[in-house]
Scaffold this motif. Sequence first.
Motif, PDB file in Angstrom:
ATOM      1  N   ALA A 144     -19.424 -56.706  38.550  1.00  0.00           N
ATOM      2  CA  ALA A 144     -18.175 -56.836  37.790  1.00  0.00           C
ATOM      3  C   ALA A 144     -17.046 -56.062  38.471  1.00  0.00           C
ATOM      4  N   ASN A 189     -15.935 -57.726  41.836  1.00  0.00           N
ATOM      5  CA  ASN A 189     -15.174 -58.944  41.576  1.00  0.00           C
ATOM      6  C   ASN A 189     -13.973 -58.733  40.651  1.00  0.00           C
ATOM      7  N   ARG A 221     -13.613 -57.770  37.584  1.00  0.00           N
ATOM      8  CA  ARG A 221     -13.739 -58.282  36.217  1.00  0.00           C
ATOM      9  C   ARG A 221     -13.692 -57.093  35.267  1.00  0.00           C
ATOM     10  N   GLN A 240     -12.447 -56.428  32.317  1.00  0.00           N
ATOM     11  CA  GLN A 240     -12.808 -56.560  30.907  1.00  0.00           C
ATOM     12  C   GLN A 240     -14.329 -56.477  30.747  1.00  0.00           C
ATOM     13  N   ILE A 241     -15.052 -57.093  31.668  1.00  0.00           N
ATOM     14  CA  ILE A 241     -16.513 -57.024  31.642  1.00  0.00           C
ATOM     15  C   ILE A 241     -16.975 -55.605  31.941  1.00  0.00           C
TER      16      ILE A 241
END
Length: 191
Positions: free
Chosen positions: A25, A28, A30, A32-33
């Motif tokens: 996560a 990449n 991400r 929020q993840i």
Amino acid sequence: MEMPAGESCLLLSRNKQGNQALHEALINRRLQIVCSLIDDMRCCFPLLLMNGELGKSPLYLAVEADAAQIVRLMIDKAKASHQSGGLSLDYDNDGVKSPLYAAISLKNIGILKDLMEFKPGSTRVRDKEGRTPLHWAASLGFVPEILYLLNKCRSVALIQDKHGLYPLHLASARGHLKAVQYISASLYSTS
């Protein structure tokens, strides 16, 4: 959401590249993840400590992603779980990269300050070449970071690396005039 005991093992599992879901996560971007995974880590503080591919910890990856909010969330999680000693800013001989180096490389003084406030003695952290964060900042010529580190601990300007180089030598060799001037001035300052 309370996580069943078996699912925490899944959070700790690694893919073929050696990364966990948290690493993926972060790599990449991400975010929020990442926040969700960190919030769900009630009993999984080890997730923040485990290095993934290329020796990068989740904290290093968060700094590298220039995600100040995530960095603060990780620091807060470490403090809340009374595990702050385990969240390392060190650069070890196994190739584990220091989050301090990432913050300096990005010229992110805000994240650098967050990390230094979390671990105040980190001005003396050394990499495998024996270089401190001041060596790194001096070699890159990043003046705000140099001034901040010197303000935290002026004596780090007197630390030599494995090759006998001081931060002043690195700034000089790379042609960073302002860095040379500030480091040199700090050596003779009486305040």
